[in-house]
Design a protein around this motif. Structure first.
Motif, mmCIF file in Angstrom:
data_model
loop_
_atom_site.group_PDB
_atom_site.id
_atom_site.type_symbol
_atom_site.label_atom_id
_atom_site.label_comp_id
_atom_site.label_asym_id
_atom_site.label_seq_id
_atom_site.Cartn_x
_atom_site.Cartn_y
_atom_site.Cartn_z
ATOM 1 N N ILE A 180 4.202 7.789 -5.762
ATOM 2 C CA ILE A 180 5.121 8.442 -6.440
ATOM 3 C C ILE A 180 6.441 9.046 -5.804
ATOM 4 O O ILE A 180 7.565 8.919 -6.167
ATOM 5 C CB ILE A 180 4.585 9.889 -7.248
ATOM 6 N N ASP A 181 5.925 9.644 -4.425
ATOM 7 C CA ASP A 181 6.982 9.812 -3.626
ATOM 8 C C ASP A 181 7.972 8.884 -2.882
ATOM 9 O O ASP A 181 9.169 8.746 -3.228
ATOM 10 C CB ASP A 181 6.536 10.659 -2.364
ATOM 11 N N ALA A 182 7.183 7.703 -2.683
ATOM 12 C CA ALA A 182 8.040 6.268 -2.414
ATOM 13 C C ALA A 182 9.046 5.986 -3.350
ATOM 14 O O ALA A 182 10.032 5.365 -3.270
ATOM 15 C CB ALA A 182 7.137 5.249 -1.901
ATOM 16 N N PHE A 183 8.378 5.826 -4.778
ATOM 17 C CA PHE A 183 9.331 5.250 -6.093
ATOM 18 C C PHE A 183 10.333 6.211 -6.351
ATOM 19 O O PHE A 183 11.624 5.796 -6.521
ATOM 20 C CB PHE A 183 8.221 5.084 -7.108
ATOM 21 N N GLU A 235 3.433 5.408 7.502
ATOM 22 C CA GLU A 235 4.287 5.063 8.821
ATOM 23 C C GLU A 235 5.803 4.660 8.236
ATOM 24 O O GLU A 235 6.933 4.913 8.779
ATOM 25 C CB GLU A 235 3.774 3.934 9.394
ATOM 26 N N ALA A 236 5.821 3.785 7.456
ATOM 27 C CA ALA A 236 6.978 3.299 6.666
ATOM 28 C C ALA A 236 7.663 4.454 6.318
ATOM 29 O O ALA A 236 9.076 4.487 6.203
ATOM 30 C CB ALA A 236 6.716 2.268 5.581
ATOM 31 N N LEU A 237 7.361 5.362 5.431
ATOM 32 C CA LEU A 237 8.008 6.421 4.652
ATOM 33 C C LEU A 237 8.513 7.437 5.796
ATOM 34 O O LEU A 237 9.812 7.702 5.600
ATOM 35 C CB LEU A 237 7.068 7.247 3.934
ATOM 36 N N ARG A 238 7.728 7.564 6.916
ATOM 37 C CA ARG A 238 8.213 8.519 8.088
ATOM 38 C C ARG A 238 9.446 7.880 8.704
ATOM 39 O O ARG A 238 10.329 8.479 9.027
ATOM 40 C CB ARG A 238 7.054 8.703 9.145
ATOM 41 N N ALA A 239 9.534 6.333 8.643
ATOM 42 C CA ALA A 239 10.755 5.724 9.327
ATOM 43 C C ALA A 239 11.821 5.457 8.430
ATOM 44 O O ALA A 239 12.781 4.472 8.785
ATOM 45 C CB ALA A 239 10.269 4.247 9.853
ATOM 46 N N GLY A 240 11.623 5.874 7.243
ATOM 47 C CA GLY A 240 12.583 5.531 5.962
ATOM 48 C C GLY A 240 12.885 4.312 5.338
ATOM 49 O O GLY A 240 13.763 3.832 4.734
ATOM 50 N N ARG A 241 11.623 3.282 5.685
ATOM 51 C CA ARG A 241 11.593 2.085 5.284
ATOM 52 C C ARG A 241 10.852 1.994 3.656
ATOM 53 O O ARG A 241 9.699 2.101 3.633
ATOM 54 C CB ARG A 241 10.777 1.077 6.193
ATOM 55 N N LEU A 242 11.529 2.384 2.777
ATOM 56 C CA LEU A 242 11.043 2.842 1.408
ATOM 57 C C LEU A 242 10.322 1.418 0.908
ATOM 58 O O LEU A 242 9.502 1.551 0.299
ATOM 59 C CB LEU A 242 12.050 3.348 0.557
ATOM 60 N N ARG A 243 11.066 0.258 0.975
ATOM 61 C CA ARG A 243 10.619 -0.925 0.228
ATOM 62 C C ARG A 243 9.275 -1.256 0.876
ATOM 63 O O ARG A 243 8.316 -1.614 0.542
ATOM 64 C CB ARG A 243 11.640 -2.059 0.324
ATOM 65 N N ASP A 244 9.222 -1.074 2.529
ATOM 66 C CA ASP A 244 7.921 -1.528 3.090
ATOM 67 C C ASP A 244 6.984 -0.672 2.643
ATOM 68 O O ASP A 244 5.725 -0.956 2.632
ATOM 69 C CB ASP A 244 8.049 -1.152 4.672
#
Length: 418
Positions: free
Chosen positions: A347-350, A317-326
């Motif tokens: 890996i995608d988030a980092f 949910e955070a990645l879809r919203a662009g909240r990478l740190r969350d």
């Protein structure tokens, strides 16, 4: 009194440093009857004139949260008239606890009015609820009690937390059974309430003798909680029961978090401690077991799997919203096993957050060409050129064009750093 608590605080600090690598969050403190200041509690009371006594004194004394107290020495009735002052009978204790845990990361901050404190152990696999069993305990009232509603509120608190635990432990001070002539123990119903709300292991003291029992309740099926009581290491000779030596417990919990062995050490000849081998401890220990937590369908709950699943959903949910740190924070405690979906997600988030250290740590040994390229990119951005070259040389599945592009990238970055 304050000097005594300073001595205790210094001892606890040294205990944490010596045995717990200085981690105070692993040292769990619960209040007992000896932490109650009788002078403070007495000062908060007033003597009730006989012409103002309730019609039924005994009933008034045993009503829940009654303000009345009976003094057998004076044959007199007292009443708590200053509740703020009465609450301060535990003031020195709570000052010590708040100072001891100041700056320590706990499952929930210390709250002297909550009735329980929460501690996490074993990489957050175990939750310990430390209950206050000194409700209404004072210079005239010797029985123990956990504040009404505290056990239920604790259960709701744990239910509403996003994290699940493989084992729930309840810790309190007072014993919950004793001879008819005594009154310094708490109601067994409160222990049964813990069982019904999913606590699996209970630990208490007060009675100065070690025991290990299993408590059962019967709802739609049997539920149980193993209960271990500790003997006393420092009680005076008058307080120790006849024939009971100084004791302490070592409780070893199985790796599955489904059983425990209670080992008792007691002082014997020559004032040396050795294993207790009588009563419930004939083998030198006693076994306690309990049921695993189950879902509504009666299936055992895998707490680690449940936590990982919840973390992955929050990260998505955070990645879809662009909240990478969350997203990164949600995945911090998840095991990034090779080939797992959560590893790919991390890996995608980092990568998107350009967190190069976390990215290289998460990849470790690349599993495909894409991960090899990402790992070399991460190492280059961390100026770890030798590691990048080594990874490139060991990669046998790269096509010549990609290999040359990566080699050029390493060379350019090295030249920029000179």
């Amino acid at each position: 009194m304050r000097d005594q608590y300073r001595v205790v605080a210094a001892f606890l600090e040294q205990l944490a440093i010596r045995f717990l690598e200085g981690d105070r969050s692993k040292l769990i403190i619960v209040p007992g009857n000896h932490d109650v200041c009788w002078n403070t509690s007495f000062a908060a009371m007033e003597r009730v004139p006989e012409d103002q006594w309730p019609t039924d004194v005994r009933r008034a004394l045993v009503e829940p949260d009654s303000n009345y107290r009976w003094s057998w020495r004076e044959r007199a009735l007292y009443r708590v008239h200053d509740h703020n002052a009465y609450a301060m009978r535990m003031g020195f204790y709570w000052d010590l606890v708040e100072n001891f845990y100041e700056g320590v990361s706990l499952a929930a901050g210390i709250d002297r009015n909550r009735g329980y404190q929460l501690f996490e152990l074993l990489d957050r696999s175990i939750i310990v609820a430390a209950f206050d069993s000194i409700h209404r305990n004072d210079c005239f009232s010797y029985s123990g009690a956990i504040p009404r509603g505290a056990i239920a509120r604790c259960n709701l608190h744990l239910r509403d937390r996003p994290h699940r635990y493989g084992l729930r432990i309840a810790v309190w001070h007072h014993s919950f059974q004793g001879p008819p002539q005594r009154e310094d123990y708490m109601e067994a119903g409160q222990v049964r309430e813990m069982v019904g709300l999913g606590f699996q292991l209970g630990i208490h003291g007060h009675q100065h003798v070690a025991e290990a029992t299993t408590q059962y309740i019967y709802l739609n099926e049997t539920q149980s909680m193993g209960v271990a009581s500790a003997g006393s290491l420092c009680a005076g000779a008058r307080e120790l029961p006849r024939g009971v030596n100084r004791q302490y417990n070592l409780i070893v919990i199985d790796d599955t978090l489904r059983s425990a062995r209670v080992h008792v050490r007691e002082m014997t000849d020559g004032e040396q401690f050795s294993g207790k081998r009588n009563g419930a401890f004939l083998q030198g220990f006693s076994e306690l077991t309990w049921q695993a937590a189950t879902d509504v369908a009666g299936r055992p709950i895998d707490a680690a799997e449940t936590n990982d699943r919840a973390c992955v959903i929050r990260a998505e949910e955070a990645l879809r919203a662009g909240r990478l740190r969350d997203a990164i924070e949600s995945l911090r405690d998840v095991k990034l096993t090779p080939g797992s979906y959560q590893r790919k997600l991390a890996i995608d988030a980092f990568r998107r957050a350009e967190d190069w250290k976390s990215l290289s740590d998460a990849i470790g040994s690349p599993e495909n060409v894409e991960e090899t390229v990402l790992l070399i990119t991460a190492l280059v951005n961390r100026d770890q050129f030798e590691g990048a070259v080594s990874t490139l040389d060991e990669a046998t599945d790269l096509d010549p064009a990609t290999r040359q592009a990566l080699r050029d990238k390493i060379a350019v970055k090295q030249a920029m750093r000179r």
